[in-house]
Design a protein around this motif. Structure first.
Motif, short mmCIF file in Angstrom:
data_model
loop_
_atom_site.label_atom_id
_atom_site.label_comp_id
_atom_site.label_asym_id
_atom_site.label_seq_id
_atom_site.Cartn_x
_atom_site.Cartn_y
_atom_site.Cartn_z
N ARG A 49 0.83 -1.21 0.00
CA ARG A 49 0.00 0.00 0.00
C ARG A 49 0.87 1.26 0.00
O ARG A 49 0.63 2.19 -0.75
N ARG A 60 2.33 11.54 -10.07
CA ARG A 60 1.76 12.90 -10.05
C ARG A 60 2.87 13.94 -10.23
O ARG A 60 2.74 14.88 -11.00
N ARG A 63 4.09 13.96 -13.67
CA ARG A 63 3.11 14.66 -14.51
C ARG A 63 3.31 16.18 -14.40
O ARG A 63 3.36 16.89 -15.40
N LEU A 64 3.45 16.63 -13.15
CA LEU A 64 3.62 18.07 -12.94
C LEU A 64 4.89 18.58 -13.59
O LEU A 64 4.91 19.65 -14.21
N ILE A 67 4.61 18.77 -17.28
CA ILE A 67 3.81 19.95 -17.65
C ILE A 67 4.68 21.20 -17.60
O ILE A 67 4.66 22.04 -18.49
N ARG B 53 -10.62 4.31 -10.36
CA ARG B 53 -9.38 5.05 -10.66
C ARG B 53 -9.52 5.74 -12.01
O ARG B 53 -9.65 5.09 -13.05
N TRP B 56 -5.94 9.23 -16.88
CA TRP B 56 -5.51 10.55 -17.37
C TRP B 56 -6.05 10.76 -18.76
O TRP B 56 -5.90 9.89 -19.62
N ARG B 57 -6.67 11.89 -18.97
CA ARG B 57 -7.12 12.21 -20.32
C ARG B 57 -5.89 12.57 -21.16
O ARG B 57 -4.99 13.27 -20.67
N ASP B 59 -3.39 14.15 -24.03
CA ASP B 59 -3.13 15.54 -24.42
C ASP B 59 -3.46 15.74 -25.90
O ASP B 59 -3.44 14.79 -26.68
N ARG B 70 -4.18 19.83 -22.17
CA ARG B 70 -3.62 18.78 -21.32
C ARG B 70 -4.32 18.78 -19.97
O ARG B 70 -5.02 19.74 -19.63
N SER B 71 -4.10 17.72 -19.24
CA SER B 71 -4.78 17.60 -17.95
C SER B 71 -3.81 17.81 -16.81
O SER B 71 -2.73 17.20 -16.80
N HIS B 72 -4.18 18.67 -15.89
CA HIS B 72 -3.36 18.92 -14.71
C HIS B 72 -3.91 18.14 -13.53
O HIS B 72 -5.13 18.08 -13.36
N PRO B 73 -3.03 17.57 -12.69
CA PRO B 73 -3.55 16.92 -11.48
C PRO B 73 -4.09 17.96 -10.49
O PRO B 73 -3.44 18.98 -10.28
N LYS B 75 -6.98 18.44 -6.86
CA LYS B 75 -7.66 17.75 -5.75
C LYS B 75 -9.06 18.33 -5.57
O LYS B 75 -9.25 19.54 -5.71
N ILE B 137 -2.49 21.40 -6.79
CA ILE B 137 -1.68 20.56 -5.90
C ILE B 137 -0.93 21.44 -4.89
O ILE B 137 -0.79 21.07 -3.72
N GLU B 138 -0.48 22.59 -5.32
CA GLU B 138 0.25 23.49 -4.42
C GLU B 138 -0.66 23.92 -3.27
O GLU B 138 -0.24 23.89 -2.09
N GLN B 141 -1.22 21.07 -0.89
CA GLN B 141 -0.08 20.86 0.02
C GLN B 141 -0.12 21.85 1.17
O GLN B 141 0.17 21.51 2.31
N ASP B 178 -8.28 12.68 -5.68
CA ASP B 178 -7.54 13.01 -6.91
C ASP B 178 -8.48 13.33 -8.05
O ASP B 178 -9.55 12.73 -8.18
N GLU B 243 -7.41 0.87 3.59
CA GLU B 243 -7.63 -0.29 2.73
C GLU B 243 -6.91 -1.52 3.28
O GLU B 243 -5.76 -1.44 3.71
N GLU B 253 -6.05 -1.76 -13.50
CA GLU B 253 -5.40 -0.44 -13.60
C GLU B 253 -6.15 0.46 -14.59
O GLU B 253 -6.70 -0.04 -15.57
#
Lengths: 130, 637
Positions: A49, A60, A63-64, A67, B53, B56-57, B59, B70-73, B75, B137-138, B141, B178, B243, B253
């Motif tokens: 896990r 991730r 990916r960032l 980009i 899950r 990712w789309r 680009d 494009r796709s950005h991660p 939250k 994401i920033e 965090q 996500d 989990e 996956e």
């Protein structure tokens, strides 16, 4: 005539005791093994896990970063950076481009080529043999 | 022997034991048999989870790999007020500035709400409160760091249960799911081609899924390839919602979507859009459109529909700006259509470029109607008739043709059918069958009236002439590739048909070169280093209210270069220019500007003009510079 149970020897009575002992050890060992295995499975599951989470996190981040890299390579961004750093570079303007017409491919063109004409024979394709 | 009292005890105990066992047995039957399904569902809902899950789309990239979409991660942030409890004020103070909330408003959202259920038990109703969707994401965090900074005074000295509550507050009170957000890094650039996405919600085994779906452009056409495949994991959770990996069931996956590589070139797109914008500023039209394509392959290198929108903020633009007018709107092309008429007449053998045609001094009465020219021309050779764009001359030429054959040629050039471009919303235009034509139709259709075409159809038809008479299908997508760059599908140029013979196309090119010369209407399209072939067009607009043509125009220029071996075909169409009227006045200079920059960017070898020599150097390797050669005439026809 049946032998009296009290008259049995000590050696003969040890066998069932040993059997019982082995049986106990077997079942005990199996139980301990089972618990150990379950614990191991649990530990490995937790490890799996955490590794999966780490992998997802890395994906991730990857990916960032990709980009960011693509952003830095955008033509607009490059142009802006060139301007900002005053690098004075850019595509050559039409009057800076020299276009040489293709020479006609004739048999003796190679011989008259000033670059090849000055070279040793070996380089111009005429090999000598003794 | 047992005494009677002992027997009574024994009987009593046995009876109690039997009754107890019967009771247990009955309960077992109730739980395991009679209520089996109901309880199984309840048990599963408490332990089993389906984790969806999201893939990712893919680009959307230009031909050089620059991202267009494009796709950005991101939250999706939500809170569990049941864990936050009385600490909501502290949490609100920490998170409000990060999530863009007012502190009091956030505190209100974190309030636990309860209700009484049918069994008269008080239950919490808001264990899942969405705080903000699509958080970067920033920011996420910063949120997690802020939550981890929450500490009780003297926490070490607290009871174990209280310490657990604080740990839960830090780790589980605020969660982030996500997600991904579609970003268009170039804003409005090529917005009509790339399109935009919306979001669709559905559920898999009761688990909500939020999936981006293409609504327009390439995003819509290639939605299936871009979307990828959703991954599913069925698993069990412990009391703390962690989990239990060793109880996993199905585990598939997610597969990321494929990247769509377009034929579009970001730099050429910029050149086109800047050129059109500059032209729009100078001539003040309602709208300006343009296309750059390669005639030999039909690859579209740039296309701009003028009025545009930012796909990052689709809602802010008017609905009409989202329409790709190059394929969804049709117009009467006017004189640019003469390319089709001339080619058809040459193909049918009813006209030659040297044929002399009387242009009636600019006014001709035919079938009860007058046809006029913008100038008073006398008798001219057909080549000059075409170059001067005389309506009368072209109409007279067209009358030599069989209407049915002409109609077939028009259809062969792709009018009246979709070009097949990989974009949604393309219309077929309009061309009526000859049986429905009027007496004047054979004088009107050849000059670009009574026929409606999309700008793309018109450009493809001219490109067919440039391509030795071969009509190509416009190509916008070069290949599909996976995230590692491996090619999955490669698209090749598709030949639609031979619209006209190579010889007819060659003669049409000769006439089109005269247009872009001092003898023609396209003098402002002449390039210094390339021979241009093209056609100007100025078409009156039909007023749907007054049912008449009024003094509003579509001014256009469609041309290609180098004329003999065309690398690029460029069309420029202006809708109602305020300064200037004719295509040669307003569209041709814009064409010239775009063509010069595009040729320079693509380093297309010049076919005429001056080749530069390095400063201070006369020649290299004995070869004369072009400056030393005899000057070539400007017009080469």
């Amino acid at each position: 005539m049946k032998r009296n149970r009290k008259s049995q020897s000590a050696a003969l009575r040890l066998a069932p005791a040993l059997k019982a002992l082995f049986l106990c050890l077997f079942f005990g060992g199996a139980a301990v093994g089972y618990v150990w295995q379950q614990r191991k499975l649990h530990d490995l599951a937790r490890l799996q896990r955490s590794l999966e989470m780490q992998r997802d996190q890395l994906r991730r981040e990857n990916r960032l970063l990709s980009i960011q890299l693509a952003d830095l390579r955008l033509p607009d961004r490059l142009q802006e950076r060139v301007r900002h750093l005053r690098l004075a570079i850019g595509p050559a303007s039409p009057n800076q481009i020299v276009r040489l017409p293709e020479p006609a491919a004739t048999a003796d063109a190679q011989v008259h080529d000033p670059l090849i004409a000055g070279r040793p024979e070996a380089y111009s394709g005429h090999l000598t043999t003794d | 022997m047992l005494r009677a009292s002992q027997l009574r005890w024994l009987f009593g105990l046995t009876s109690a034991l039997v009754l107890g066992l019967c009771g247990l047995g009955y309960r077992l039957v109730v739980l395991q048999v009679l209520r089996h399904e109901e309880l199984r569902v309840l048990a599963d809902s408490m332990t089993q989870r389906t984790i969806v899950r999201e893939p990712w789309r893919g680009d959307v990239l230009d031909v050089n790999g620059n991202p267009l979409a494009r796709s950005h991660p991101i939250k999706h942030v939500w809170a569990d007020p049941s864990i936050i409890g009385e600490h909501r004020q502290e949490v609100a103070r920490l998170l409000a500035p990060l999530l863009g909330y007012n502190e009091a408003e956030l505190e209100q959202r974190l309030q636990v709400t309860t209700r009484t259920n049918a069994l008269n038990n008080v239950v919490r109703t808001n264990q899942f409160v969405v705080l903000r969707q699509e958080v970067s994401i920033e920011t996420w965090q910063q949120v997690t760091q802020a939550m981890f900074s929450l500490r009780a005074p003297n926490e070490a000295s607290l009871k174990r249960s209280e310490r657990r509550l604080w740990t839960a507050l830090r780790e589980r009170a605020i969660r982030g799911d996500d997600g991904q957000k579609r970003i268009y890094p170039n804003g409005t650039l090529a917005a009509h081609v790339v399109g935009f996405v919306g979001v669709t919600n559905y559920s898999i085994n009761g688990t909500p899924v939020r999936e981006p779906v293409g609504f327009d452009g390439i995003e819509a056409t290639f939605n299936k390839d871009l979307s990828g495949v959703v991954g599913i994991r069925t698993t069990e959770l412990d009391r703390g919602s962690r989990e239990l990996v060793n109880y996993r069931g199905q585990d598939a996956e997610a597969h990321a979507g494929l990247n769509v590589v377009l034929t579009l070139d970001l730099v050429l797109q910029k050149i086109l859009e800047s050129g059109l914008a500059e032209g729009a500023e100078k001539f003040g039209p309602v709208n300006t459109m343009g296309i750059i394509l390669r005639p030999a392959t039909g690859e579209i290198l740039a296309m701009s529909s003028g009025l545009t929108f930012n796909p990052n903020e689709v809602g802010t633009a008017p609905m009409e700006n989202r329409r790709n007018r190059l394929i969804s709107d049709f117009y009467e092309p006017g004189s640019t259509f003469k390319v089709v008429s001339l080619s058809s007449a040459i193909e049918d053998g009813v006209a030659r470029l040297s044929d002399m045609i009387n242009c009636e001094h600019g006014r001709w009465h035919y079938a009860g109607h007058d046809l006029t020219d913008h100038e008073h021309y006398d008798t001219l050779p057909l080549e000059i008739v075409f170059a001067k764009s005389s309506n009368i001359g072209i109409a007279k030429m067209a009358l030599r043709m069989d209407p049915n054959l002409f109609y077939r040629h028009v259809r062969d050039f792709g009018f009246g059918s979709r070009t097949g471009i990989e974009l949604p919303g393309e219309v077929i235009g309009r061309i009526q069958e000859p049986s429905r034509w009027q007496m004047t139709s054979m004088t009107r259709i050849p000059i670009g009236y009574e026929v409606a075409a999309t700008p793309l159809q018109m450009t493809m038809a001219v490109a067919a002439v440039a391509n030795h008479g071969v009509l190509m299908r416009p190509q916008l997508v070069k290949r599909l590739q996976d995230s590692r760059g491996r090619v999955v599908v490669e698209y090749r140029p598709v030949k639609v048909r031979q619209a006209i013979s190579t010889e007819a196309a060659r003669q049409a090119v000769v006439a089109m070169k005269t247009v872009a010369s001092t003898n023609g209407t396209g003098v402002k399209a002449i390039l210094d280093q390339y021979t241009v072939a093209g056609k100007t067009g100025t078409a009156w607009k039909w007023n749907t209210v007054t049912k008449r043509y009024d003094k509003r125009y579509y001014s256009s220029f469609i041309g290609f270069f180098p004329a003999e071996n065309p690398e690029l075909c460029i069309s420029v169409i202006m809708d109602q220019p305020r300064v200037g009227t004719y295509g040669g006045q307003v569209a041709a200079p814009v064409f010239r500007k775009i063509a010069e920059q595009a040729a320079h960017y693509l380093r297309i070898p010049p076919d005429r003009g001056t080749l530069a020599s390095p400063p201070g150097e006369e020649s290299r390797a004995g070869l004369p510079t072009v400056a030393q050669r005899s000057p070539r005439p400007l017009v080469n026809n």
